[in-house]
Design a protein around this motif. Sequence first.
Motif, PDB file in Angstrom:
ATOM      1  N   SER A  63       0.813  -1.111  -0.055  1.00  0.00           N
ATOM      2  CA  SER A  63       0.072   0.142   0.079  1.00  0.00           C
ATOM      3  C   SER A  63       0.860   1.390  -0.085  1.00  0.00           C
ATOM      4  CB  SER A  63      -0.885   0.029   1.281  1.00  0.00           C
ATOM      5  OG  SER A  63      -1.784  -0.927   1.346  1.00  0.00           O
ATOM      6  N   CYS A  64       0.388   2.160  -0.562  1.00  0.00           N
ATOM      7  CA  CYS A  64       1.164   3.594  -0.548  1.00  0.00           C
ATOM      8  C   CYS A  64      -0.118   4.657  -0.248  1.00  0.00           C
ATOM      9  CB  CYS A  64       1.711   3.588  -2.034  1.00  0.00           C
ATOM     10  SG  CYS A  64       2.611   5.376  -2.217  1.00  0.00           S
ATOM     11  N   SER A 121       2.999   5.091  -9.793  1.00  0.00           N
ATOM     12  CA  SER A 121       3.667   3.935 -10.330  1.00  0.00           C
ATOM     13  C   SER A 121       4.203   3.309  -8.958  1.00  0.00           C
ATOM     14  CB  SER A 121       4.841   4.316 -11.225  1.00  0.00           C
ATOM     15  OG  SER A 121       5.279   3.370 -11.735  1.00  0.00           O
ATOM     16  N   TRP A 122       4.646   2.115  -9.164  1.00  0.00           N
ATOM     17  CA  TRP A 122       5.580   1.371  -8.461  1.00  0.00           C
ATOM     18  C   TRP A 122       6.872   0.919  -8.916  1.00  0.00           C
ATOM     19  CZ3 TRP A 122       4.644   0.278  -3.484  1.00  0.00           C
ATOM     20  CH2 TRP A 122       3.200   0.581  -2.751  1.00  0.00           C
ATOM     21  N   TYR A 150      10.612  -1.706  -2.725  1.00  0.00           N
ATOM     22  CA  TYR A 150       9.746  -1.235  -3.508  1.00  0.00           C
ATOM     23  C   TYR A 150       9.515   0.163  -3.122  1.00  0.00           C
ATOM     24  CZ  TYR A 150       8.896  -5.780  -5.650  1.00  0.00           C
ATOM     25  OH  TYR A 150       9.143  -7.001  -6.519  1.00  0.00           O
ATOM     26  N   PHE A 151       9.078   0.916  -4.178  1.00  0.00           N
ATOM     27  CA  PHE A 151       8.708   2.358  -3.748  1.00  0.00           C
ATOM     28  C   PHE A 151       7.661   2.791  -4.775  1.00  0.00           C
ATOM     29  CE2 PHE A 151      12.954   3.482  -1.932  1.00  0.00           C
ATOM     30  CZ  PHE A 151      13.747   2.562  -2.743  1.00  0.00           C
ATOM     31  N   GLN A 158       9.487   6.325   0.742  1.00  0.00           N
ATOM     32  CA  GLN A 158      10.755   5.876   1.386  1.00  0.00           C
ATOM     33  C   GLN A 158      11.016   4.403   1.037  1.00  0.00           C
ATOM     34  OE1 GLN A 158       7.987   5.787   2.789  1.00  0.00           O
ATOM     35  NE2 GLN A 158       7.822   4.077   4.133  1.00  0.00           N
ATOM     36  N   GLY A 159      10.244   3.668   0.478  1.00  0.00           N
ATOM     37  CA  GLY A 159      10.436   2.271   0.333  1.00  0.00           C
ATOM     38  C   GLY A 159       9.914   1.289   1.157  1.00  0.00           C
ATOM     39  N   THR A 160       9.658  -0.026   0.916  1.00  0.00           N
ATOM     40  CA  THR A 160       9.382  -0.965   1.694  1.00  0.00           C
ATOM     41  C   THR A 160       9.855  -2.370   0.922  1.00  0.00           C
ATOM     42  OG1 THR A 160       7.416  -2.235   2.981  1.00  0.00           O
ATOM     43  CG2 THR A 160       7.035  -1.531   0.497  1.00  0.00           C
TER      44      THR A 160
END
Length: 122
Positions: A21-22, A33-34, A92-93, A115-117
């Motif tokens: 999720s973002c 986008s991812w 992943y961003f 910040q990414g996960t």
Amino acid sequence: HVQLVESGGGSVQAGGSVRLSCAASGYTFNTYSWFRQAPGQEREGVATIDRRYDVPLYANSVKGRFAISKDNAGNTLYLQMNSLKPEDTAMYFCAASSQRYCYTLTGKYFNYWGQGTQVTVS
């Protein structure tokens, strides 16, 4: 102030599923986008969604396994990842673009980033 905050990463076995999720705040863009980046590798565009187009863009490496979507009411971007493979392991961003036309998987056209996960597939 634009903010993109990812969540949902973790460790999963090959063949499993993860949903990222973002949470987006501060502005509503047309294009989200991812992207992902594995250690020692270049950043790769994974999926792009644009509310002006019916069909999202996907990298060939994830086509048929990943699905990008957006909850417009809550301004949350999602990436459903199924049939995960070890080569999907990466940070992943999520990203957003303020450019007028940005229906692309090329990172240089996106100017807001989370910040990414981390997603680890073993």
